[in-house]
Design a protein around this motif. Structure first.
Motif, PDB file in Angstrom:
ATOM      1  N   VAL A 263      40.271 -19.114  11.381  1.00 18.44           N
ATOM      2  CA  VAL A 263      38.954 -19.448  11.915  1.00 18.44           C
ATOM      3  C   VAL A 263      38.408 -18.285  12.736  1.00 18.44           C
ATOM      4  CG1 VAL A 263      37.661 -21.041  13.386  1.00 18.44           C
ATOM      5  CG2 VAL A 263      39.479 -21.917  11.910  1.00 18.44           C
ATOM      6  N   ALA A 264      39.299 -17.547  13.413  1.00 20.57           N
ATOM      7  CA  ALA A 264      38.869 -16.406  14.228  1.00 20.57           C
ATOM      8  C   ALA A 264      38.251 -15.301  13.386  1.00 20.57           C
ATOM      9  CB  ALA A 264      40.047 -15.849  15.026  1.00 20.57           C
ATOM     10  N   CYS A 265      38.543 -15.273  12.066  1.00 20.87           N
ATOM     11  CA  CYS A 265      37.913 -14.274  11.194  1.00 20.87           C
ATOM     12  C   CYS A 265      36.397 -14.426  11.179  1.00 20.87           C
ATOM     13  CB  CYS A 265      38.455 -14.399   9.771  1.00 20.87           C
ATOM     14  SG  CYS A 265      40.144 -13.788   9.565  1.00 20.87           S
ATOM     15  N   LEU A 266      35.909 -15.610  11.549  1.00 20.17           N
ATOM     16  CA  LEU A 266      34.463 -15.825  11.615  1.00 20.17           C
ATOM     17  C   LEU A 266      33.814 -14.930  12.666  1.00 20.17           C
ATOM     18  CD1 LEU A 266      34.304 -19.728  11.371  1.00 20.17           C
ATOM     19  CD2 LEU A 266      33.706 -18.073   9.599  1.00 20.17           C
ATOM     20  N   ALA A 301      41.625 -23.379   5.273  1.00 21.52           N
ATOM     21  CA  ALA A 301      42.747 -23.248   6.207  1.00 21.52           C
ATOM     22  C   ALA A 301      42.778 -24.377   7.219  1.00 21.52           C
ATOM     23  CB  ALA A 301      42.678 -21.900   6.924  1.00 21.52           C
ATOM     24  N   GLN A 302      41.606 -24.799   7.723  1.00 25.24           N
ATOM     25  CA  GLN A 302      41.607 -25.848   8.736  1.00 25.24           C
ATOM     26  C   GLN A 302      41.994 -27.194   8.172  1.00 25.24           C
ATOM     27  OE1 GLN A 302      39.344 -28.628   9.307  1.00 25.24           O
ATOM     28  NE2 GLN A 302      38.493 -28.356   7.254  1.00 25.24           N
ATOM     29  N   SER A 303      41.958 -27.325   6.834  1.00 23.72           N
ATOM     30  CA  SER A 303      42.368 -28.588   6.225  1.00 23.72           C
ATOM     31  C   SER A 303      43.877 -28.702   6.106  1.00 23.72           C
ATOM     32  CB  SER A 303      41.742 -28.731   4.823  1.00 23.72           C
ATOM     33  OG  SER A 303      42.296 -27.778   3.931  1.00 23.72           O
ATOM     34  N   ALA A 304      44.572 -27.591   6.427  1.00 18.89           N
ATOM     35  CA  ALA A 304      46.030 -27.606   6.324  1.00 18.89           C
ATOM     36  C   ALA A 304      46.623 -28.516   7.388  1.00 18.89           C
ATOM     37  CB  ALA A 304      46.589 -26.196   6.478  1.00 18.89           C
TER      38      ALA A 304
END
Length: 331
Positions: A263-266, A301-304
């Motif tokens: 998420v930080a890649c945002l 990724a956040q759905s993991a």
């Protein structure tokens, strides 16, 4: 049913905090660039950022003055890696390789976090998290248009990889204490002392006594408009540093290092968009496409399902809100 609701609530809050952190971190470049163009050295801007944030968080450090005796290694590691290390290595890489290449290598951190979790901590990594990392890295390459500035200065590449490793330290250390119950170190105390350690280290590196302090008393140009330099510095300190670190650390504790890292890649996407809106910098079609790919990667990724040991203990103990309350944290 209740436990499932608690997990979803904790995940939703964690994602919200991670997004706030990405926006806050992403806005630092837009605010710093006019100060640099006005005559401040980039390292001096970094020192002002960290030292100012350390001053703001000083009352928190005083409140948690027993923390350095309880967790000295954690505080030293957070200050050296998550604060000073990332900044110093990144700016050192910029002096030798193009910005896009440096950013891409720094944001290999989520992939390195997956490696740390899988091979060092020996915890399972979900396919969704791995796929999210791959998509985010590919999209980021488009966002920074890495092909337009390929350069293979070995030392510059090593500095950029050093920034990525320090970024890994940020995510891993932010998660420390997340399942330690009432003995967990207060995240705000960790941030406060980390900033103090980082400020001390950066003082030696940046040598601020040679800075042109007059710049801060004047105005700078932001997309053609005159803006007080002090106002931009306040934004960098309060929003791009204090708010960014606080929300970032809390998000890691509610999610997991590998998910929060993707998420930080945002941050790079947000920084590019803000530069387009506020600085008038051109946004190309590949950058728009890359930003969309990063968003898809972050969503996957956040759905993991978080690996046991990161978010599960929080949910099982009655929800993230009660866990943070037990730590004495005022979010």
């Amino acid at each position: 049913m209740h436990a499932s609701g608690s997990r979803e609530g904790g995940r939703g809050a964690g994602l919200g905090l991670a997004l706030v952190s990405a926006v806050a971190f992403g806005g630092s470049g837009v605010a710093a660039k006019p100060l640099i163009e006005a005559g401040l050295d980039p390292l001096h801007v970094v020192w002002l950022r960290v030292a100012g944030a350390a001053l703001v968080m000083l009352p928190v450090a005083v409140r948690h003055r027993a923390l350095p005796f309880r967790r000295p290694a954690l505080l030293a590691g957070f200050g050296l890696l998550a604060v000073a290390g990332v900044q110093a290595c990144y700016f050192a890489s910029l002096s030798r390789i193009p910005v896009g290449v440096a950013l891409l290598l720094e944001y290999l951190a989520p992939a390195l976090v997956l490696g740390w979790v899988r091979f060092v901590q020996r915890r399972p990594v979900t396919k969704a998290a791995a796929l999210g990392v791959v998509l985010a890295a590919g999209g980021l390459a488009c966002v920074v248009e890495v092909w337009s500035g390929l350069s293979f200065d070995v030392l510059g590449l090593l500095f950029a990889l050093g920034a990525a490793c320090c970024q890994v330290g940020y995510f891993v250390l932010s998660d420390q204490g997340g399942d330690a119950g009432e003995d967990a170190p207060d995240p705000l105390g960790v941030i406060a002392y980390g900033l103090l350690v980082g400020a001390a280290v950066l003082t030696v590196v940046a040598r601020p006594w040679g800075m042109d302090w007059r710049v801060l008393g004047g105005t700078v140009r932001l997309d053609g408009s005159a803006v007080p330099a002090a106002a931009l510095l306040v934004w960098i300190v309060l929003v791009a540093t204090v708010l960014a670190y606080v929300t970032g650390v809390l998000s890691v504790r509610r999610l997991s290092p590998q998910v929060a890292g993707v998420v930080a890649c945002l941050e790079a996407v947000i920084a590019t968009v803000l530069a387009w809106v506020l600085l008038g910098e051109h946004l190309s079609a590949p950058q728009v496409f890359g930003g969309a790919v990063v968003l898809v990667g972050a969503f996957i990724a956040q759905s993991a399902t978080p690996a046991k040991g990161f978010a599960e203990p929080v949910a099982e103990s009655g929800g993230a809100e009660r866990e943070l309350s037990a730590r004495g944290t005022a979010a």
